[in-house]
Motif scaffolding. Structure first.
Motif, PDB file in Angstrom:
ATOM      1  N   PRO A  11       0.800  -1.228   0.000  1.00 28.19           N
ATOM      2  CA  PRO A  11       0.000   0.000   0.000  1.00 28.19           C
ATOM      3  C   PRO A  11       0.831   1.275   0.000  1.00 28.19           C
ATOM      4  CG  PRO A  11      -0.064  -1.073   2.151  1.00 28.19           C
ATOM      5  CD  PRO A  11       0.609  -2.023   1.226  1.00 28.19           C
ATOM      6  N   LYS A  12       2.028   1.242   0.617  1.00 25.99           N
ATOM      7  CA  LYS A  12       2.878   2.424   0.673  1.00 25.99           C
ATOM      8  C   LYS A  12       4.266   2.031   0.171  1.00 25.99           C
ATOM      9  CE  LYS A  12       0.370   4.538   4.528  1.00 25.99           C
ATOM     10  NZ  LYS A  12       0.461   5.134   5.876  1.00 25.99           N
ATOM     11  N   VAL A  13       4.552   2.379  -1.065  1.00 26.28           N
ATOM     12  CA  VAL A  13       5.793   1.954  -1.692  1.00 26.28           C
ATOM     13  C   VAL A  13       7.004   2.516  -0.972  1.00 26.28           C
ATOM     14  CG1 VAL A  13       7.167   2.121  -3.808  1.00 26.28           C
ATOM     15  CG2 VAL A  13       4.725   1.602  -3.938  1.00 26.28           C
ATOM     16  N   GLY A  14       6.938   3.773  -0.560  1.00 26.06           N
ATOM     17  CA  GLY A  14       8.071   4.380   0.137  1.00 26.06           C
ATOM     18  C   GLY A  14       8.407   3.656   1.424  1.00 26.06           C
ATOM     19  N   SER A  15       7.388   3.235   2.158  1.00 23.83           N
ATOM     20  CA  SER A  15       7.600   2.494   3.407  1.00 23.83           C
ATOM     21  C   SER A  15       8.259   1.151   3.137  1.00 23.83           C
ATOM     22  CB  SER A  15       6.256   2.289   4.118  1.00 23.83           C
ATOM     23  OG  SER A  15       6.400   1.465   5.251  1.00 23.83           O
ATOM     24  N   ALA A  16       7.815   0.446   2.085  1.00 23.69           N
ATOM     25  CA  ALA A  16       8.399  -0.847   1.746  1.00 23.69           C
ATOM     26  C   ALA A  16       9.866  -0.697   1.355  1.00 23.69           C
ATOM     27  CB  ALA A  16       7.614  -1.499   0.613  1.00 23.69           C
ATOM     28  N   VAL A  17      10.188   0.331   0.555  1.00 23.75           N
ATOM     29  CA  VAL A  17      11.576   0.547   0.140  1.00 23.75           C
ATOM     30  C   VAL A  17      12.443   0.921   1.339  1.00 23.75           C
ATOM     31  CG1 VAL A  17      13.087   2.024  -1.256  1.00 23.75           C
ATOM     32  CG2 VAL A  17      10.963   1.122  -2.230  1.00 23.75           C
ATOM     33  N   ALA A  18      11.921   1.720   2.250  1.00 25.32           N
ATOM     34  CA  ALA A  18      12.682   2.063   3.457  1.00 25.32           C
ATOM     35  C   ALA A  18      12.982   0.815   4.277  1.00 25.32           C
ATOM     36  CB  ALA A  18      11.897   3.076   4.290  1.00 25.32           C
ATOM     37  N   SER A  19      12.022  -0.107   4.337  1.00 26.79           N
ATOM     38  CA  SER A  19      12.238  -1.377   5.040  1.00 26.79           C
ATOM     39  C   SER A  19      13.333  -2.188   4.360  1.00 26.79           C
ATOM     40  CB  SER A  19      10.929  -2.167   5.081  1.00 26.79           C
ATOM     41  OG  SER A  19      11.081  -3.384   5.762  1.00 26.79           O
ATOM     42  N   GLN A  20      13.353  -2.169   3.029  1.00 22.77           N
ATOM     43  CA  GLN A  20      14.390  -2.886   2.292  1.00 22.77           C
ATOM     44  C   GLN A  20      15.781  -2.324   2.594  1.00 22.77           C
ATOM     45  OE1 GLN A  20      12.893  -2.218  -1.670  1.00 22.77           O
ATOM     46  NE2 GLN A  20      11.903  -4.214  -1.787  1.00 22.77           N
ATOM     47  N   THR A  21      15.911  -1.011   2.587  1.00 20.39           N
ATOM     48  CA  THR A  21      17.238  -0.415   2.789  1.00 20.39           C
ATOM     49  C   THR A  21      17.769  -0.694   4.190  1.00 20.39           C
ATOM     50  OG1 THR A  21      16.295   1.741   3.451  1.00 20.39           O
ATOM     51  CG2 THR A  21      16.791   1.410   1.110  1.00 20.39           C
ATOM     52  N   ARG A  22      16.881  -0.809   5.179  1.00 20.46           N
ATOM     53  CA  ARG A  22      17.332  -1.096   6.543  1.00 20.46           C
ATOM     54  C   ARG A  22      17.975  -2.485   6.647  1.00 20.46           C
ATOM     55  NH1 ARG A  22      12.571   1.700   7.895  1.00 20.46           N
ATOM     56  NH2 ARG A  22      11.361  -0.235   8.029  1.00 20.46           N
ATOM     57  N   ALA A  23      17.518  -3.420   5.825  1.00 23.03           N
ATOM     58  CA  ALA A  23      18.038  -4.792   5.901  1.00 23.03           C
ATOM     59  C   ALA A  23      19.350  -4.964   5.157  1.00 23.03           C
ATOM     60  CB  ALA A  23      17.001  -5.760   5.339  1.00 23.03           C
ATOM     61  N   LEU A  24      19.750  -3.972   4.377  1.00 23.56           N
ATOM     62  CA  LEU A  24      20.951  -4.107   3.544  1.00 23.56           C
ATOM     63  C   LEU A  24      22.208  -3.690   4.294  1.00 23.56           C
ATOM     64  CD1 LEU A  24      19.538  -2.790   0.169  1.00 23.56           C
ATOM     65  CD2 LEU A  24      20.512  -5.065   0.561  1.00 23.56           C
ATOM     66  N   GLY A  25      23.287  -4.437   4.072  1.00 22.01           N
ATOM     67  CA  GLY A  25      24.564  -4.106   4.673  1.00 22.01           C
ATOM     68  C   GLY A  25      25.264  -2.991   3.921  1.00 22.01           C
TER      69      GLY A  25
END
Length: 277
Positions: A149-163
Motif C-alpha cells: 500500500p505504501k511503496v516508500g515504506s516498503a523501500v525504506a524497510s528494504q534499505t534497513r536490511a541491507l549491509g
C-alpha cells in the motif's frame, strides 16, 4: 480530502492511505494469496509468463552484477512461490526468502525440498522485516511493490536490511505506458479475468501498477537512506510474449523498446546501491 477506502473486491484510494486502510489492503491481498486455488496454480497461471523478462531484463542480469560486487547473502523480498529464489539458489547464492502468504511460502519450501536445496524462508510483513540492520548483501524484488500500500515504506524497510554497500534490484509493472501498449494490456486483463472466472478461481484484490508518484516515493526513500538509484523503464507484454518462441518474442521486445519514449514503459526497473560511507 476523503480518507482512503478499501472495497471488498480491491483497494481504492482517493488520497494518502491511512494506517488502517494500509493494513486492510495488505490483509486483503494476503487472504487472496493464502487460498490453495491461487497458490497452488500460481506458477502455471503467472510465473511462467515472466521467464523471458527474467532472463533478459531482470534476474539474470542482476545476478551478474551481484557476482561482480561480491554479494553472497540475498533476500528475495516477497518471494511468492519461489521462482526467483530457486533460480538464485541454482546460481550459488545464499538465499533468504519471505512472503506475507503462508501458502506461497509453503510452495517454495516444497520446491526446495524436492530439489535438495537449502533455503531460509519465513512469513513476514514487507513493511516490518524481522531482520537486523545490514543482515543481507542484496535484495531482489520482482512484482511485489505494487502489492504494497505504501511503496516508500516498503523501500525504506528494504534499505534497513541491507549491509554496507548493499544492492537493491526491483522491477514492477508501470502505468505510464506507451500508447501502443494500452489496448494490449486492457485486452490481456479482460482475457485473464475471464479465464480465472471460467476456472472457478476466487476474485482477488485489484492490482494496480506503480504510478509516477509511487516511483518518486521509492526514489525519495532511497535517497533518504543514502542510496544511489538508477530508474528506467522497458516494454514487456508477459501474456503475449510468454506464448511466443524467444526467437520472435525477444526481437519484438527490443523493437517495442525503441518505439517508446524513455519516460514510458510497461515495467519500471529500480537498481540502487548504498553510497560509500
Amino acid at each position: 480530502m476523503e480518507e482512503a477506502r478499501v472495497s471488498t473486491d480491491g483497494p481504492l484510494t482517493d488520497g494518502p492511505l491511512t494506517d488502517d486502510a494500509a493494513e486492510a489492503w495488505k490483509r486483503q491481498d494476503r487472504q487472496y494469496h493464502e487460498q490453495k486455488a491461487i497458490a497452488g496454480t500460481y506458477d502455471r497461471r503467472v510465473s511462467r509468463f515472466y521467464e523471458l523478462d527474467h532472463r533478459r531484463y531482470t534476474l539474470d542480469p542482476w545476478s551478474e552484477k551481484l557476482r561482480a560486487a561480491g554479494a553472497r547473502r540475498v533476500l528475495d523480498f516477497g518471494c511468492g512461490t519461489g521462482e526467483a529464489t530457486m533460480r538464485y539458489l541454482s546460481y550459488g547464492f545464499e538465499m533468504i526468502a519471505f512472503d506475507a502468504s503462508v501458502a506461497m511460502v509453503a510452495q517454495l519450501r516444497a520446491k526446495a525440498r524436492k530439489a535438495g536445496l537449502k533455503v531460509q524462508c519465513l512469513v513476514a510483513d514487507g513493511d516490518h522485516l524481522p531482520f537486523r540492520d545490514g543482515a543481507v548483501d542484496a535484495i531482489i524484488c520482482t512484482g511485489v511493490l505494487h502489492h504494497m500500500p505504501k511503496v516508500g515504506s516498503a523501500v525504506a524497510s528494504q534499505t534497513r536490511a541491507l549491509g554496507q554497500g548493499g544492492l537493491l534490484f526491483c522491477s514492477e509493472p508501470y502505468d505510464h505506458r506507451p500508447w501502443f501498449s494500452q489496448p494490449g494490456h486492457l485486452l490481456f486483463g479482460l482475457v485473464k479475468g475471464l479465464r480465472d472466472l471460467l476456472r472457478g478461481l476466487p476474485p482477488g484484490p485489484r492490482e494496480r501498477p506503480l504510478n509516477r508518484d509511487d516511483v518518486a516515493a521509492a526514489r525519495d526513500a532511497l535517497e533518504a537512506a543514502g542510496f544511489e538509484a538508477r530508474i528506467d523503464t522497458f516494454s514487456y507484454w508477459p501474456y503475449f510474449c510468454g506464448f511466443l518462441p524467444e526467437g520472435i518474442a525477444w526481437p519484438l521486445m527490443k523493437f517495442l523498446d525503441r518505439l517508446k519514449s524513455t519516460q514510458r514503459g510497461d515495467a519500471v526497473r529500480i537498481e540502487a546501491r548504498e553510497r560509500p560511507r
